[in-house]
Enzyme design. Sequence first.
Site, PDB file in Angstrom:
ATOM      1  N   ARG A 247       0.865  -1.188   0.000  1.00 35.06           N
ATOM      2  CA  ARG A 247       0.000   0.000   0.000  1.00 35.06           C
ATOM      3  C   ARG A 247       0.898   1.233   0.000  1.00 35.06           C
ATOM      4  O   ARG A 247       2.066   1.163   0.395  1.00 35.06           O
ATOM      5  CB  ARG A 247      -0.860   0.024   1.263  1.00 35.06           C
ATOM      6  CG  ARG A 247      -1.833  -1.127   1.389  1.00 35.06           C
ATOM      7  CD  ARG A 247      -2.546  -1.055   2.757  1.00 35.06           C
ATOM      8  NE  ARG A 247      -3.499  -2.140   2.904  1.00 35.06           N
ATOM      9  CZ  ARG A 247      -3.227  -3.291   3.490  1.00 35.06           C
ATOM     10  NH1 ARG A 247      -2.031  -3.527   4.003  1.00 35.06           N
ATOM     11  NH2 ARG A 247      -4.155  -4.226   3.584  1.00 35.06           N
TER      12      ARG A 247
ATOM     13  N   LYS B 149      -1.568  -2.000   7.570  1.00 34.08           N
ATOM     14  CA  LYS B 149      -2.964  -1.756   7.923  1.00 34.08           C
ATOM     15  C   LYS B 149      -3.384  -2.713   9.037  1.00 34.08           C
ATOM     16  O   LYS B 149      -3.063  -3.891   8.999  1.00 34.08           O
ATOM     17  CB  LYS B 149      -3.845  -1.963   6.684  1.00 34.08           C
ATOM     18  CG  LYS B 149      -5.276  -1.524   6.881  1.00 34.08           C
ATOM     19  CD  LYS B 149      -6.020  -1.596   5.577  1.00 34.08           C
ATOM     20  CE  LYS B 149      -7.464  -1.186   5.767  1.00 34.08           C
ATOM     21  NZ  LYS B 149      -8.204  -1.262   4.524  1.00 34.08           N
TER      22      LYS B 149
ATOM     23  N   HIS C 265      -3.558   1.942  -5.444  1.00 34.41           N
ATOM     24  CA  HIS C 265      -4.210   0.705  -5.012  1.00 34.41           C
ATOM     25  C   HIS C 265      -4.520  -0.207  -6.202  1.00 34.41           C
ATOM     26  O   HIS C 265      -4.577  -1.427  -6.045  1.00 34.41           O
ATOM     27  CB  HIS C 265      -5.469   1.016  -4.196  1.00 34.41           C
ATOM     28  CG  HIS C 265      -5.680   0.059  -3.072  1.00 34.41           C
ATOM     29  ND1 HIS C 265      -4.890   0.044  -1.936  1.00 34.41           N
ATOM     30  CD2 HIS C 265      -6.558  -0.955  -2.913  1.00 34.41           C
ATOM     31  CE1 HIS C 265      -5.296  -0.921  -1.134  1.00 34.41           C
ATOM     32  NE2 HIS C 265      -6.298  -1.555  -1.706  1.00 34.41           N
TER      33      HIS C 265
ATOM     34  N   ARG D 290      -1.704  -2.512  -6.541  1.00 34.14           N
ATOM     35  CA  ARG D 290      -1.821  -3.610  -5.577  1.00 34.14           C
ATOM     36  C   ARG D 290      -2.818  -4.657  -6.073  1.00 34.14           C
ATOM     37  O   ARG D 290      -2.568  -5.863  -5.987  1.00 34.14           O
ATOM     38  CB  ARG D 290      -2.259  -3.023  -4.233  1.00 34.14           C
ATOM     39  CG  ARG D 290      -2.435  -3.998  -3.104  1.00 34.14           C
ATOM     40  CD  ARG D 290      -2.731  -3.202  -1.820  1.00 34.14           C
ATOM     41  NE  ARG D 290      -3.406  -3.968  -0.814  1.00 34.14           N
ATOM     42  CZ  ARG D 290      -2.802  -4.729   0.085  1.00 34.14           C
ATOM     43  NH1 ARG D 290      -1.494  -4.842   0.084  1.00 34.14           N
ATOM     44  NH2 ARG D 290      -3.501  -5.383   0.996  1.00 34.14           N
TER      45      ARG D 290
ATOM     46  N   HIS E  27      -4.079  -9.583   4.415  1.00 32.62           N
ATOM     47  CA  HIS E  27      -5.491  -9.600   4.814  1.00 32.62           C
ATOM     48  C   HIS E  27      -5.671 -10.543   6.001  1.00 32.62           C
ATOM     49  O   HIS E  27      -5.185 -11.667   5.968  1.00 32.62           O
ATOM     50  CB  HIS E  27      -6.379 -10.096   3.662  1.00 32.62           C
ATOM     51  CG  HIS E  27      -6.479  -9.144   2.528  1.00 32.62           C
ATOM     52  ND1 HIS E  27      -6.926  -9.516   1.278  1.00 32.62           N
ATOM     53  CD2 HIS E  27      -6.222  -7.805   2.444  1.00 32.62           C
ATOM     54  CE1 HIS E  27      -6.918  -8.463   0.477  1.00 32.62           C
ATOM     55  NE2 HIS E  27      -6.499  -7.419   1.155  1.00 32.62           N
TER      56      HIS E  27
ATOM     57  N   TYR F 106     -10.637 -11.305  -5.506  1.00 32.92           N
ATOM     58  CA  TYR F 106      -9.725 -11.583  -6.617  1.00 32.92           C
ATOM     59  C   TYR F 106     -10.054 -12.898  -7.308  1.00 32.92           C
ATOM     60  O   TYR F 106      -9.657 -13.111  -8.452  1.00 32.92           O
ATOM     61  CB  TYR F 106      -8.276 -11.573  -6.127  1.00 32.92           C
ATOM     62  CG  TYR F 106      -7.903 -10.232  -5.574  1.00 32.92           C
ATOM     63  CD1 TYR F 106      -7.715  -9.146  -6.422  1.00 32.92           C
ATOM     64  CD2 TYR F 106      -7.789 -10.014  -4.215  1.00 32.92           C
ATOM     65  CE1 TYR F 106      -7.421  -7.894  -5.916  1.00 32.92           C
ATOM     66  CE2 TYR F 106      -7.484  -8.765  -3.707  1.00 32.92           C
ATOM     67  CZ  TYR F 106      -7.300  -7.712  -4.565  1.00 32.92           C
ATOM     68  OH  TYR F 106      -7.008  -6.467  -4.071  1.00 32.92           O
TER      69      TYR F 106
END
Length: 175
Positions: free
Chosen positions: A47, A72, A137, A140, A163, A172
Amino acid sequence: MVRRRTRLPDVLTDTERETLLAQPNSKCATGLRNLCMMRLMVDAGLRVGEVLALQARDVDWTAGKVMIRQGKGAKDRVVWINEDLLNLLRQWRERRPASNGLLFTTLKGRELNARYVREMVKRLANKAGIAKDVHPHLLRHTMATDLLRATKNLRLVQKALGHSSITTTTIYAHI
């Protein structure tokens, strides 16, 4: 219960990716820095905030391992980069100004801000003639999609992106 339709993330084609990454002039310091930042986003799935928070000490300069600290959700993770990107980062390390340890700074050694990176990516995408709304993004998303297509392993993509929930990564699987 009405199910809300999830919008699939846009990604770059291989040609668009190559054209975008050909835009920065890596012979000048800012061009090399900008290319390194974009490659970390599109090759390793970082990110913007993770790229800007990278310290030189976070890179294993021999193994090609990058430690993402406090990404994150305040989570740490490790990503691997290829030899080509590692060599680019080594070039930048030699040219970068002295700073407070940050890997990517202005030429005066000051902190870069995320807005600069977003504008730089958009500007280079426009210069490359890419009609899509290209933003960091999206780089990414491109990495995640490419990794899933190559490996067919959703858990690997989840781990690479950092994640905590596999449901976040499943978007995805529909691309």
